[in-house]
Scaffold this motif. Sequence first.
Motif, PDB file in Angstrom:
ATOM      1  N   ASP A 115      44.582  51.402  18.286  1.00 26.23           N
ATOM      2  CA  ASP A 115      45.165  51.399  16.946  1.00 26.23           C
ATOM      3  C   ASP A 115      45.320  52.815  16.412  1.00 26.23           C
ATOM      4  OD1 ASP A 115      45.257  48.629  16.867  1.00 26.23           O
ATOM      5  OD2 ASP A 115      43.283  48.442  15.949  1.00 26.23           O
ATOM      6  N   PHE A 116      44.828  53.792  17.174  1.00 29.51           N
ATOM      7  CA  PHE A 116      44.889  55.192  16.759  1.00 29.51           C
ATOM      8  C   PHE A 116      45.655  55.999  17.809  1.00 29.51           C
ATOM      9  CE2 PHE A 116      41.811  53.619  13.917  1.00 29.51           C
ATOM     10  CZ  PHE A 116      41.730  54.497  12.853  1.00 29.51           C
ATOM     11  N   CYS A 154      44.529  60.972  16.687  1.00 32.42           N
ATOM     12  CA  CYS A 154      43.148  61.056  16.181  1.00 32.42           C
ATOM     13  C   CYS A 154      42.243  60.000  16.797  1.00 32.42           C
ATOM     14  CB  CYS A 154      43.108  60.943  14.651  1.00 32.42           C
ATOM     15  SG  CYS A 154      44.175  62.124  13.814  1.00 32.42           S
ATOM     16  N   GLU A 155      42.582  59.522  17.984  1.00 32.21           N
ATOM     17  CA  GLU A 155      41.731  58.536  18.663  1.00 32.21           C
ATOM     18  C   GLU A 155      40.360  59.104  18.990  1.00 32.21           C
ATOM     19  OE1 GLU A 155      43.372  61.073  21.773  1.00 32.21           O
ATOM     20  OE2 GLU A 155      44.325  60.053  20.073  1.00 32.21           O
ATOM     21  N   GLU A 174      38.222  58.981  15.687  1.00 32.45           N
ATOM     22  CA  GLU A 174      37.799  57.603  15.410  1.00 32.45           C
ATOM     23  C   GLU A 174      36.659  57.188  16.324  1.00 32.45           C
ATOM     24  OE1 GLU A 174      37.596  53.270  15.581  1.00 32.45           O
ATOM     25  OE2 GLU A 174      38.146  54.608  17.237  1.00 32.45           O
ATOM     26  N   ASP A 200      47.721  60.271   8.292  1.00 30.60           N
ATOM     27  CA  ASP A 200      47.455  58.860   7.988  1.00 30.60           C
ATOM     28  C   ASP A 200      46.192  58.364   8.676  1.00 30.60           C
ATOM     29  OD1 ASP A 200      48.485  56.054   7.105  1.00 30.60           O
ATOM     30  OD2 ASP A 200      48.103  55.854   9.258  1.00 30.60           O
ATOM     31  N   ARG A 201      46.023  58.705   9.960  1.00 29.20           N
ATOM     32  CA  ARG A 201      44.866  58.214  10.711  1.00 29.20           C
ATOM     33  C   ARG A 201      43.575  58.899  10.245  1.00 29.20           C
ATOM     34  NH1 ARG A 201      45.123  53.545  12.029  1.00 29.20           N
ATOM     35  NH2 ARG A 201      45.997  53.788   9.946  1.00 29.20           N
ATOM     36  N   LYS A 202      43.639  60.182   9.911  1.00 27.72           N
ATOM     37  CA  LYS A 202      42.451  60.873   9.398  1.00 27.72           C
ATOM     38  C   LYS A 202      42.026  60.306   8.055  1.00 27.72           C
ATOM     39  CE  LYS A 202      43.552  65.186  11.786  1.00 27.72           C
ATOM     40  NZ  LYS A 202      44.180  66.518  11.622  1.00 27.72           N
ATOM     41  N   GLU A 241      42.410  57.267   7.120  1.00 30.56           N
ATOM     42  CA  GLU A 241      41.772  55.984   7.406  1.00 30.56           C
ATOM     43  C   GLU A 241      40.332  56.168   7.888  1.00 30.56           C
ATOM     44  OE1 GLU A 241      40.781  52.032   8.112  1.00 30.56           O
ATOM     45  OE2 GLU A 241      42.252  52.986   6.775  1.00 30.56           O
TER      46      GLU A 241
END
Length: 340
Positions: free
Chosen positions: A174-175, A178-179, A182, A220-222, A224
Amino acid sequence: MSRTPRVTVFIPVHNRQRYIATAVDSILAQTFADFELLVVDDGSTDATLEVLSHYRDPRLRVECNPRNLGLPGTRNRGLELARGEYIALLDSDDKAWPERLARQVEVLDRHPELVQIGSACDFMDAEGRRLDRVRRRPLAPDEVDASLAFYCALTNRTIMGRTAILREYRYSEDFPSCEDYELHQRLARTWRMANLPDVLVCGREHPGRFTRNNRALGVDRKREICRRALLELGIEPSEADLDRHYALSRPQELGAELDRDYLDWTEQWLARLDVANRRTQRYVPEALLRVMTERWVQLCLQARRQLGPGAYLRLLRSPLARRLPATFLRFLRTPRPLAT
């Protein structure tokens, strides 16, 4: 090399014909000998595989994905294929300095409580010329943990970890960006991680880097990941608070938004985080306070461009200033000549 190597060095690659040889050569030149080098190609359409085919070193394994999986999927395949007790990560456009594996194996052998160890890294440009820049991350596990609530406190290209544990956790698909951040956040709930002060890897800055070309997705991912960290403290942030929290570690990007109102909000927000943490005990309180003090100092120093000497007064009057070294406080109180 033993039948089962101590270390798997894993390089995911996609269309890096220009740089992959530098990355591979830097691993084959390591002072630590008991490793395999696993390169997983994610559907390259350039000459990457041709470059790799010229190597005859038995320590090099090249695998190809059956289809383009993207970076998280390719990282997970690397975890599945790795044979080493430890897995060392390297990007396909970077290089490792010769002592990298030896230093990190030594630390993980001595510290079984650590699941990952990172390091500082320096940088080169697209042509391989060294840049005058070093990225340093917090060293102690408690401060790495607390820093993850604000930013990615480990640099992925520098990490060596315990293969079996990382294989169990895996990267979240889902990332797509930035996987690594996470994964660090999930690991930190149970495991400890640290960084070495040594510069062990050299990252390459060039226009084709994935993070540079996908900045909006990364933001956006950071955000989250930061939101999840705040929820662990029992704080459900508004979108405005989340934006401001994300910016705490990026004051240079705030521009005119870094004003008195933002500093007012920051003092109140950091006090709220401290209270919430003392209630939930998610982070070691002293470690979180140190991390928050660093954020406050950086903000105030950046704000002097907007507020002038008033930024120093804000810094000194804050309760967080009580945590600053006396030498630093004396430096701030020393009169400075006006700029001409």
